[in-house]
Design a protein around this motif. Structure first.
Motif, PDB file in Angstrom:
ATOM      1  N   GLY A  27       0.802  -1.207   0.000  1.00 50.03           N
ATOM      2  CA  GLY A  27       0.000   0.000   0.000  1.00 50.03           C
ATOM      3  C   GLY A  27       0.843   1.269   0.000  1.00 50.03           C
ATOM      4  N   LEU A  28       0.174   2.345  -0.351  1.00 48.20           N
ATOM      5  CA  LEU A  28       0.843   3.642  -0.356  1.00 48.20           C
ATOM      6  C   LEU A  28       0.781   4.263   1.031  1.00 48.20           C
ATOM      7  CD1 LEU A  28      -0.656   5.143  -3.638  1.00 48.20           C
ATOM      8  CD2 LEU A  28       1.585   4.099  -3.339  1.00 48.20           C
ATOM      9  N   SER A  29       1.787   5.033   1.368  1.00 49.69           N
ATOM     10  CA  SER A  29       1.774   5.761   2.640  1.00 49.69           C
ATOM     11  C   SER A  29       0.792   6.928   2.513  1.00 49.69           C
ATOM     12  CB  SER A  29       3.174   6.276   2.966  1.00 49.69           C
ATOM     13  OG  SER A  29       3.535   7.321   2.067  1.00 49.69           O
ATOM     14  N   GLY A  30       0.473   7.524   3.650  1.00 49.59           N
ATOM     15  CA  GLY A  30      -0.440   8.664   3.636  1.00 49.59           C
ATOM     16  C   GLY A  30       0.085   9.805   2.786  1.00 49.59           C
ATOM     17  N   ILE A  66      -0.085  12.992  -2.289  1.00 51.02           N
ATOM     18  CA  ILE A  66       0.574  13.478  -3.509  1.00 51.02           C
ATOM     19  C   ILE A  66      -0.175  12.980  -4.744  1.00 51.02           C
ATOM     20  CG2 ILE A  66       2.664  13.281  -4.913  1.00 51.02           C
ATOM     21  CD1 ILE A  66       4.249  13.235  -2.246  1.00 51.02           C
ATOM     22  N   LEU A  67      -0.566  11.704  -4.719  1.00 56.21           N
ATOM     23  CA  LEU A  67      -1.309  11.146  -5.850  1.00 56.21           C
ATOM     24  C   LEU A  67      -2.641  11.865  -6.036  1.00 56.21           C
ATOM     25  CD1 LEU A  67      -1.429   9.052  -8.075  1.00 56.21           C
ATOM     26  CD2 LEU A  67      -2.354   7.424  -6.421  1.00 56.21           C
ATOM     27  N   ALA A  68      -3.331  12.170  -4.936  1.00 53.35           N
ATOM     28  CA  ALA A  68      -4.602  12.892  -5.022  1.00 53.35           C
ATOM     29  C   ALA A  68      -4.395  14.283  -5.615  1.00 53.35           C
ATOM     30  CB  ALA A  68      -5.243  12.988  -3.642  1.00 53.35           C
ATOM     31  N   GLU A  69      -3.316  14.942  -5.243  1.00 52.30           N
ATOM     32  CA  GLU A  69      -3.023  16.272  -5.805  1.00 52.30           C
ATOM     33  C   GLU A  69      -2.757  16.171  -7.308  1.00 52.30           C
ATOM     34  OE1 GLU A  69       0.250  17.840  -3.571  1.00 52.30           O
ATOM     35  OE2 GLU A  69      -0.901  17.971  -1.717  1.00 52.30           O
ATOM     36  N   ILE A  70      -2.033  15.157  -7.712  1.00 51.62           N
ATOM     37  CA  ILE A  70      -1.758  14.964  -9.146  1.00 51.62           C
ATOM     38  C   ILE A  70      -3.069  14.715  -9.895  1.00 51.62           C
ATOM     39  CG2 ILE A  70      -0.682  13.415 -10.825  1.00 51.62           C
ATOM     40  CD1 ILE A  70       1.595  13.023  -8.761  1.00 51.62           C
TER      41      ILE A  70
END
Length: 79
Positions: free
Chosen positions: A2-5, A10-14
């Motif tokens: 899984g991805l860290s918080g 960062i992914l959500a911002e992208i």
């Protein structure tokens, strides 16, 4: 894994930037994500085909090498 918080943030911002800058591309990415989440395993099917392709080529190389060795032996033995 899984991805860290921080990575999720960062992914959500992208993703938000993509939706804002290129809505059509964002729509296409969302469609691809939907296909992947529906359980269709296209990457595995592709990797299976790639494995078969690679094994086929390895056997062809061995066969050609065998023929070359036999021809070289014949050439040496007949001279």
């Amino acid at each position: 894994m899984g991805l860290s918080g921080r990575e999720r943030r960062i992914l959500a911002e992208i993703e938000q930037g993509l939706e804002r800058d290129d809505p059509e591309l964002a729509r296409r990415v969302a469609a691809i994500n939907k296909i992947e989440s529906d359980g269709i395993d296209y990457p595995r099917a592709y990797s299976d085909r790639l494995r078969v392709w690679a094994l086929t080529h390895v056997w062809i190389i061995f066969a050609v090498a065998g023929v070359v060795i036999v021809l070289l032996l014949l050439a040496v033995l007949t001279t």
